[in-house]
Design a protein around this motif. Structure first.
Motif, PDB file in Angstrom:
ATOM      1  N   MET A 276       0.829  -1.209   0.000  1.00  0.00           N
ATOM      2  CA  MET A 276       0.000   0.000   0.000  1.00  0.00           C
ATOM      3  C   MET A 276       0.862   1.257   0.000  1.00  0.00           C
ATOM      4  N   ASP A 277       1.931   1.228   0.783  1.00  0.00           N
ATOM      5  CA  ASP A 277       2.837   2.385   0.811  1.00  0.00           C
ATOM      6  C   ASP A 277       3.452   2.620  -0.569  1.00  0.00           C
ATOM      7  N   TYR A 280       0.823   4.065  -2.843  1.00  0.00           N
ATOM      8  CA  TYR A 280       0.566   5.472  -2.485  1.00  0.00           C
ATOM      9  C   TYR A 280       1.645   6.386  -3.069  1.00  0.00           C
ATOM     10  N   LYS A 284       0.674   9.205  -5.923  1.00  0.00           N
ATOM     11  CA  LYS A 284       0.515  10.486  -5.222  1.00  0.00           C
ATOM     12  C   LYS A 284       0.546  11.675  -6.177  1.00  0.00           C
ATOM     13  N   SER A 287      -2.661  11.811  -8.140  1.00  0.00           N
ATOM     14  CA  SER A 287      -3.831  12.152  -7.321  1.00  0.00           C
ATOM     15  C   SER A 287      -3.875  13.640  -6.967  1.00  0.00           C
ATOM     16  N   THR A 328      -6.367  -1.487  -3.966  1.00  0.00           N
ATOM     17  CA  THR A 328      -5.490  -0.907  -2.953  1.00  0.00           C
ATOM     18  C   THR A 328      -5.739   0.593  -2.825  1.00  0.00           C
ATOM     19  N   CYS A 329      -6.080   1.249  -3.935  1.00  0.00           N
ATOM     20  CA  CYS A 329      -6.413   2.682  -3.882  1.00  0.00           C
ATOM     21  C   CYS A 329      -7.670   2.904  -3.041  1.00  0.00           C
ATOM     22  N   LEU A 332      -6.698   2.702   0.440  1.00  0.00           N
ATOM     23  CA  LEU A 332      -6.056   3.948   0.882  1.00  0.00           C
ATOM     24  C   LEU A 332      -7.097   5.019   1.206  1.00  0.00           C
ATOM     25  N   LYS A 337      -6.196   8.283   3.520  1.00  0.00           N
ATOM     26  CA  LYS A 337      -4.922   8.760   2.995  1.00  0.00           C
ATOM     27  C   LYS A 337      -5.089   9.353   1.604  1.00  0.00           C
ATOM     28  N   LEU A 338      -6.279   9.210   1.035  1.00  0.00           N
ATOM     29  CA  LEU A 338      -6.530   9.616  -0.340  1.00  0.00           C
ATOM     30  C   LEU A 338      -7.967  10.089  -0.463  1.00  0.00           C
TER      31      LEU A 338
END
Length: 342
Positions: A276-277, A280, A284, A287, A328-329, A332, A337-338
């Protein structure tokens, strides 16, 4: 060892013959570490094989300190044929000699680890400890079966150590049992033998969204409200011809990633979080791109970017399904986180 081998035709019990002696010692050390970390049998494991090892290939302690009968000695012998007395006895004489010299204390068990196990004659002797001790001492006194009396003389003190040792504590560790232990370290086993543990089925997507989906579904509702120009509830979306299928597709992606998450939790703890990290970091910039005018634009661009990410450094890579990285998005978003709508 990089390989793509039919492991039904060439099982690990055959593949271990391809290992070098050093790799074989590392294999045995990995087995001991499984017993340490998963079973709590050992407190300290160390590979010592090489010059100056005094007959110890792997030392596995029950306590942090090296104490009498509180450790096991693993003798790793990598030969294409079974280990017999002429291979074992020189090693045993070295061990008893060093015990008499207080190089290290008496082990609890002495394990013989060999890809082809032991010869029938040694196997039978191991099953009859008193006869085994008698045969070993005779071979040492006569300088037979590989024992070098000049290098390790059988003094009265050494003989006393041998006589005090219970030969029932000399055991062979069958190769199939070693492989079974090693297979419990899924990453090491896959890296060595190319055998991937099956991922299993993804959890089914519930008909009604569950409490664990609240955050990312709230973000999707904001997209639909922005696009439709009117406030929308989840109930509205579920009966909408415009958005229902889109929501269900996103939920399917979420639960695909959830399946990978559960596999990681059970087999490779912490690896899903690392994945996931990585995702991200990979999405990033997209996004946060100010050219995205709507939440739909941002979602579509980010999921497309996620799908194209190369995550081959993750041990989960071989288990990825097409919906996992987009899912996974959504994971997040669920962890806040998103966001899709800025």
């Amino acid at each position: 060892m990089q390989q793509k081998i039919n492991t039904e035709k060439y099982p690990p019990s055959s593949l271990v013959l391809l290992l070098s002696p050093d790799e074989w010692e590392s294999f045995i050390e990995d087995c001991c570490r499984v017993l340490m970390h998963q079973d709590g049998k050992y407190k300290h494991v160390q590979q010592l094989g090489g010059a100056g090892d005094a007959g110890r290939d792997i030392e596995a302690r029950y306590t942090e300190q090296l104490l009498p009968r509180k450790w096991d000695l693993y003798q790793a012998k990598h030969y294409i044929s079974p280990v017999g007395e002429s291979t074992l006895y020189p090693e045993l004489s070295k061990v008893f000699y060093h015990i008499s010299k207080n190089t290290y204390p008496e082990p609890n068990y002495y394990y013989i680890c060999a890809p082809k196990n032991t010869t029938p004659s040694l196997h039978d002797l191991i099953a009859r400890p008193d006869s085994h001790k008698e045969e070993f001492l005779k071979s040492w006194k006569d300088g037979n079966k590989g024992v070098k009396k000049s290098q390790f003389p059988l003094t009265d003190e050494v003989e006393r150590v041998v006589n005090d040792f219970d030969f029932a504590r000399i055991k062979e560790y069958p190769i199939k049992d070693l492989i079974r232990v090693h297979s419990r370290d899924y990453e090491a086993h896959e890296a060595l033998f190319g055998i991937a543990k099956p991922r299993g089925e993804n959890p089914p997507t519930p008909t009604t969204p569950s409490s664990q989906e609240i955050k990312y579904i709230e973000e999707l509702l904001k997209i639909y409200e922005e696009h439709g120009g009117t406030p929308m509830t989840l109930e509205d979306v579920l009966v909408s011809m415009d958005y229902c299928d889109h929501l269900n597709g996103c939920r399917g992606e979420f639960y695909s990633a959830e399946g990978l998450k559960r596999f990681s939790r059970d087999v490779m703890p912490g690896e899903f979080e690392k994945l996931m990290d990585s995702v991200y970091v990979g999405i990033k910039r997209e996004s946060s791109n100010p050219r995205h005018r709507t939440g739909f634009d941002r979602l579509d661009a980010v999921l497309q970017t996620a799908t194209s990410l190369q995550v081959t450094d993750s041990p989960l890579y071989k288990r990825l399904l097409p919906a996992d990285l987009p899912g996974t998005c959504h994971q997040l978003v669920n962890e806040e986180k998103l966001k899709w709508v800025k």
